[in-house]
Scaffold this active site. Structure first.
Site, PDB file in Angstrom:
ATOM      1  N   GLY A  91      53.984  63.374  66.131  1.00 35.73           N
ATOM      2  CA  GLY A  91      53.331  62.221  65.536  1.00 35.73           C
ATOM      3  C   GLY A  91      53.017  61.166  66.577  1.00 35.73           C
ATOM      4  O   GLY A  91      52.787  61.483  67.733  1.00 35.73           O
ATOM      5  N   LEU A  92      53.031  59.901  66.130  1.00 37.84           N
ATOM      6  CA  LEU A  92      52.727  58.770  66.994  1.00 37.84           C
ATOM      7  C   LEU A  92      51.375  58.942  67.672  1.00 37.84           C
ATOM      8  O   LEU A  92      51.236  58.748  68.867  1.00 37.84           O
ATOM      9  CB  LEU A  92      53.809  58.575  68.058  1.00 37.84           C
ATOM     10  CG  LEU A  92      55.117  57.962  67.566  1.00 37.84           C
ATOM     11  CD1 LEU A  92      56.067  57.777  68.721  1.00 37.84           C
ATOM     12  CD2 LEU A  92      54.852  56.624  66.901  1.00 37.84           C
ATOM     13  N   CYS A  93      50.393  59.405  66.914  1.00 39.55           N
ATOM     14  CA  CYS A  93      49.068  59.499  67.506  1.00 39.55           C
ATOM     15  C   CYS A  93      48.042  58.970  66.505  1.00 39.55           C
ATOM     16  O   CYS A  93      47.058  59.615  66.197  1.00 39.55           O
ATOM     17  CB  CYS A  93      48.738  60.914  67.959  1.00 39.55           C
ATOM     18  SG  CYS A  93      49.189  62.172  66.790  1.00 39.55           S
ATOM     19  N   GLY A  94      48.320  57.802  65.980  1.00 42.33           N
ATOM     20  CA  GLY A  94      47.372  57.133  65.110  1.00 42.33           C
ATOM     21  C   GLY A  94      47.102  57.925  63.845  1.00 42.33           C
ATOM     22  O   GLY A  94      47.993  58.556  63.279  1.00 42.33           O
TER      23      GLY A  94
END
Lengths: 138, 292
Positions: free
Chosen positions: B89-92
């Site tokens: 994750g952590l990709c907008g």
């Protein structure tokens, strides 16, 4: 000798691109040599050794799965796997042959079995040829 | 009113977070370059494959012995949705926009009374879809994180799909992935992969070459169509890889900037509070001295 453009492409990258005089391709129905001005032609590949002659050097690569397309613009070979002969190892082949044997045993109908048996035979032949070539150069 | 120590702690924690997001942004930038190069290197293969197949297919499509992968089963009752997402994750909005697109399509199809099956690639698509469609997920492939996708990965997925198709488990397959346009824009895309579609075969410049085929066309087609499926999946995976890093890069850039703003605001409050305390203490001392 007349030369023509040749490209060897694998899914991951363009392996070879340049002007060559002669390419020997392991076609599904027998090896064939392509020279400049070859007739438009498409053939699938069997596992085997592809030889490139041109610019003084002779290159040999193991290719597997894909097809060759000759047209007036030159020759293109698309192969799923290409390995220069100098970098092939026998373990790789043993593994591939073992996989092919397992596939052959799993085959359910005759047509599939026939196809996989041919594939296995080609693979073994290629392995032998490469081993022999290795003995000569070593 | 928070004490000075509280404020100091809060600033330190935001600073630590900012360092992390900054590092992630730089890692994503480096990975993006590699992913873009991989996507570009794979292009010639896919293009050649497409043009040759297009040539052969246009000649044989109407024929009675055309392979099913090309013509389809003639029905459109059961749909397979191949949802390609990232492992992390952590990709907008990268993962969620792909999932949203697949989800909307699934609901639309179900409203028309069709059967929907879902094939997930990547953990971040599997988790939300599993909650929505617990019984419709037929398969799930996890890509090894941190390593680039290889053709073998794509081939394994393609083999599973064609085995399912041969077994008659679905009629139409569509893959969902994110097309990489630029670092700030990735476009979620749906592409039909079975039955195969080809762009209109362009007439080859001048010499519409009449090819000779060895073995004959239908056999070549039968050999190449499964390979072409793998190539399509591979292309989508690579596009996805570049999109993921691009999305992460801009998301982390935003996060770093927001953290910077937060630090500025909190430093201001911290300084104000400190000043107020000093003033208060001075007043106390002075009024104490006057009282003597």
């Amino acid at each position: 000798m007349a030369s023509f453009p040749f490209e060897l492409v694998s899914p991951e990258r363009l392996v070879y691109s340049g002007s060559v005089t002669e390419v020997i391709v392991p076609g599904a129905e027998g090896e064939f040599t392509v020279l400049a001005g070859h007739a438009p032609f498409v053939s699938t590949l069997k596992p085997g050794v592809l030889t490139i002659k041109g610019d003084g050097a002779l290159r040999k690569l193991f290719v597997r799965g894909g097809f060759a397309e000759a047209n007036p613009q030159g020759l293109t070979v698309l192969a799923e796997m290409t390995v220069p002969l100098t970098e092939t190892s026998m373990e790789q082949f043993t593994q591939m042959i073992r996989n092919a044997e397992e596939d052959l045993e799993d085959a359910r109908d005759d047509a599939t079995r026939q196809k996989r048996a041919t594939y296995l035979g080609d693979l073994k032949a290629a392995a032998l040829a490469i081993e022999a070539a290795g003995r000569v150069t070593h | 009113m928070a004490s000075l120590k509280d404020l100091r702690n809060r600033i330190a924690s935001v600073k630590a977070t900012q360092k992390i997001t900054k590092a992630m942004q730089m890692v994503a930038a480096a990975k993006l370059r590699r992913a873009q190069m991989a996507a570009e290197a794979a292009r010639p293969y896919a293009e050649r494959m497409e043009s040759v197949l297009g040539n052969i297919a246009s000649g044989i499509a109407g024929g009675p012995d055309a392979p099913l992968l090309l013509t389809g089963t003639g029905k459109d009752q059961t749909h397979l949705l191949l949802v390609l997402t990232a492992e992390r994750g952590l990709c907008g909005a990268f993962n969620s926009s792909i999932v949203r697109m697949a989800r909307d399509r699934a609901f639309a199809l179900m409203n028309q009374g069709k059967t929907v099956k879902i094939f997930c690639v990547g953990r971040k698509g599997h988790d939300p879809l599993r909650r929505l469609f617990p019984n419709q997920i037929v398969d799930f492939v996890e890509l090894r994180a941190n390593k680039g996708v290889t053709f073998a990965d794509a081939q394994a997925i393609a083999e599973k799909i064609s085995a399912m198709f041969v077994a008659g488990e679905f009629d139409i397959a569509t893959q969902f992935y994110s097309r990489f346009q630029s670092v700030i824009s990735q476009i979620p895309t749906a592409q039909q992969i079975i039955p195969a579609t080809f762009p209109e075969a362009k007439p080859a410049d001048g010499a519409a070459a009449v090819y000779e085929y060895e073995p004959d066309e239908s056999e070549i087609l039968a050999d190449l169509l499964p390979r072409s499926l793998a190539v399509q999946v591979f292309k989508a995976l690579l596009e996805n890889g570049a999109s993921e890093q691009g999305a992460r890069m801009s998301a982390m850039d935003n996060a770093t900037r927001n953290a910077g703003e937060m630090i500025k605001k909190q430093t201001l409050t911290y300084n104000r509070t400190r000043q107020a305390m000093i003033t208060k203490e001075l007043i106390e001392i002075i009024s104490g001295a006057e009282a003597l």
